[in-house]
Motif scaffolding. Structure first.
Motif, PDB file in Angstrom:
ATOM      1  N   ALA A   1       0.915  -1.282   0.117  1.00  0.00           N
ATOM      2  CA  ALA A   1       0.021  -0.029   0.203  1.00  0.00           C
ATOM      3  C   ALA A   1       0.895   1.257  -0.049  1.00  0.00           C
ATOM      4  CB  ALA A   1      -0.922  -0.007   1.040  1.00  0.00           C
ATOM      5  N   VAL A   2       0.460   2.065  -0.709  1.00  0.00           N
ATOM      6  CA  VAL A   2       1.160   3.565  -0.974  1.00  0.00           C
ATOM      7  C   VAL A   2       1.159   4.407   0.473  1.00  0.00           C
ATOM      8  CG1 VAL A   2       1.592   5.932  -2.078  1.00  0.00           C
ATOM      9  CG2 VAL A   2       1.105   3.523  -3.343  1.00  0.00           C
ATOM     10  N   VAL A   3       2.229   4.619   0.979  1.00  0.00           N
ATOM     11  CA  VAL A   3       2.395   5.463   2.286  1.00  0.00           C
ATOM     12  C   VAL A   3       2.281   6.979   1.799  1.00  0.00           C
ATOM     13  CG1 VAL A   3       3.420   6.036   4.348  1.00  0.00           C
ATOM     14  CG2 VAL A   3       3.312   3.548   3.615  1.00  0.00           C
ATOM     15  N   ARG A   4       1.742   7.999   2.474  1.00  0.00           N
ATOM     16  CA  ARG A   4       1.729   9.239   1.987  1.00  0.00           C
ATOM     17  C   ARG A   4       2.051   9.919   3.186  1.00  0.00           C
ATOM     18  NH1 ARG A   4      -0.823   9.559  -2.878  1.00  0.00           N
ATOM     19  NH2 ARG A   4      -1.687   7.692  -3.791  1.00  0.00           N
ATOM     20  N   ALA A   5       2.489  11.165   2.974  1.00  0.00           N
ATOM     21  CA  ALA A   5       3.129  12.318   4.065  1.00  0.00           C
ATOM     22  C   ALA A   5       1.672  12.567   4.772  1.00  0.00           C
ATOM     23  CB  ALA A   5       3.780  13.482   3.424  1.00  0.00           C
TER      24      ALA A   5
END
Length: 299
Positions: A189-193
C-alpha cells in the motif's frame, strides 16, 4: 777553581746525563713552572698504594692542568675570532630554537583544526541525521520555534480504512502505532505524508523522517520502495514509499509523531508524543480497543 769546575760538571751530569738528556730521576732539578704544567706517570709504588682508580683520577687531574693553559693561550691568541665564532654558534642555536617553536606551533594548530573539524562534522551529522543526540543547540544557529501541531492525516490515500494497534513493550505503548489495512492488502500500500514538510533523513529499518516545522516531526518505518530523499519538499498526501516488512515479520506501517522539546534541531525517541490524527487523539492501550480509521488524506 779546578775543583769547583769538576764539582759543577758532576752536578750537571747528575741532572742532564752524559749525552745532554735530562735525567728522569732528578725531579728536584726541574724548574717550578715545568712541574706545574707537566706531569710524570705514577710510579709502581704509588699504583700499589693508592689503587688503579685513585691513580687514574690523579692522571686525569694532572692532564687537565696541563691542557687547560694551552686552551687558554689559544683562546687569547685567536681573540676576536673566538668571540665571533661563539656569537655565530649562539645565533644558530637561537635560530634552531625558533624553528622548533614554529614547528610546535604549526603542529598544535593542525591538531586544533582537526579537532574543530571533527566536532563540526559530528554536530552536523547529529543535527541532520540524528546519529547520537549528544549535541544540543549551538548559540547563534537558528532552530525552529515551537509551533502548533500540524493537522496530521492518516498516511494513506483518501477513503482507505486502517486499524491502529499497539502492544506491550512498544515503548511507549500509547504513542507508537502499527497500522494494518482493513479494506485491502497491507503490503504494498502507498504511504503518503501526513502533512507538508521536508524529508529530514532516511532511517532504519525502512524509515523516513519528515520535518513539518515548528519542531514537529513524523516517522514512518518498515517501508520498501522509498521514493524520497533527504532535503525533498513534500506536500500532504504525497507518496513517500510503500508498506513492507523491512526489519519485521509482518507487513505493516509503524507510525510516530515527535516534538523537538529540547530545541536541538532534531527529534528522537525520547521526544515521541501520543499522536493526534485527523483531529482526534489516538492514545492507545495494549489491551485495546484498536480503532479503525478512514483516511481523509487528499480528500
Amino acid at each position: 777553581m779546578i775543583t769547583n769546575m769538576i764539582m759543577g760538571r758532576r752536578e750537571w751530569e747528575r741532572g742532564w746525563g752524559v749525552m745532554g738528556e735530562r735525567r728522569r730521576d732528578a725531579p728536584h732539578d726541574r724548574p717550578p713552572a715545568f712541574r706545574q704544567t707537566h706531569y710524570a706517570p705514577p710510579r709502581q709504588n704509588q699504583y700499589d698504594a693508592a689503587g688503579p682508580n685513585a691513580v687514574t683520577q690523579q692522571h686525569q687531574v694532572a692532564r687537565q692542568r696541563q691542557v687547560a693553559p694551552q686552551r687558554q693561550v689559544a683562546r687569547e691568541y685567536r681573540g676576536d675570532g673566538v668571540r665571533q665564532y661563539e656569537g655565530r654558534a649562539i645565533w644558530q642555536d637561537r635560530r634552531s630554537s625558533a624553528t622548533r617553536q614554529g614547528r610546535r606551533g604549526a603542529a598544535l594548530a593542525s591538531v586544533l583544526a582537526v579537532l574543530t573539524g571533527i566536532v563540526a562534522f559530528a554536530w552536523a551529522a547529529d543535527r541532520w541525521f540524528g546519529v547520537s543526540g549528544a549535541f544540543g543547540p549551538i548559540p547563534g544557529l537558528s532552530v525552529d520555534e515551537p509551533g502548533p501541531r500540524p493537522g496530521f492525516a492518516l498516511p494513506f490515500a483518501c477513503g482507505q480504512r486502517w486499524r491502529l494497534s499497539t502492544y506491550r513493550g512498544h515503548n511507549p505503548d500509547d504513542a507508537k502505532i502499527d497500522m494494518f489495512r482493513m479494506d485491502g492488502t497491507t503490503r504494498g500500500a502507498v504511504v503518503r505524508a501526513s502533512a507538508a514538510g521536508e524529508v529530514r533523513q532516511l532511517v532504519r529499518p525502512g524509515g523516513v523522517k519528515i520535518d513539518h516545522g515548528g519542531r514537529w516531526y513524523t516517522l514512518y518505518l518498515h517501508m520498501d520502495d522509498i521514493s524520497v530523499s533527504p532535503g525533498d519538499e513534500v506536500s500532504r498526501g504525497q507518496p513517500i514509499g510503500r508498506v513492507g516488512a523491512v526489519g519485521t515479520q509482518a507487513a505493516h506501517l509503524h507510525y510516530e509523531q515527535l516534538f523537538d522539546e529540547n530545541g536541538d534541531g532534531n527529534a528522537r525517541p525520547p521526544e515521541i508524543v501520543p499522536p493526534v490524527i485527523q483531529g482526534a487523539a489516538r492514545r492507545l492501550s495494549p489491551d485495546g480497543p484498536f480503532p479503525v480509521v478512514r483516511s481523509t488524506n487528499g480528500c
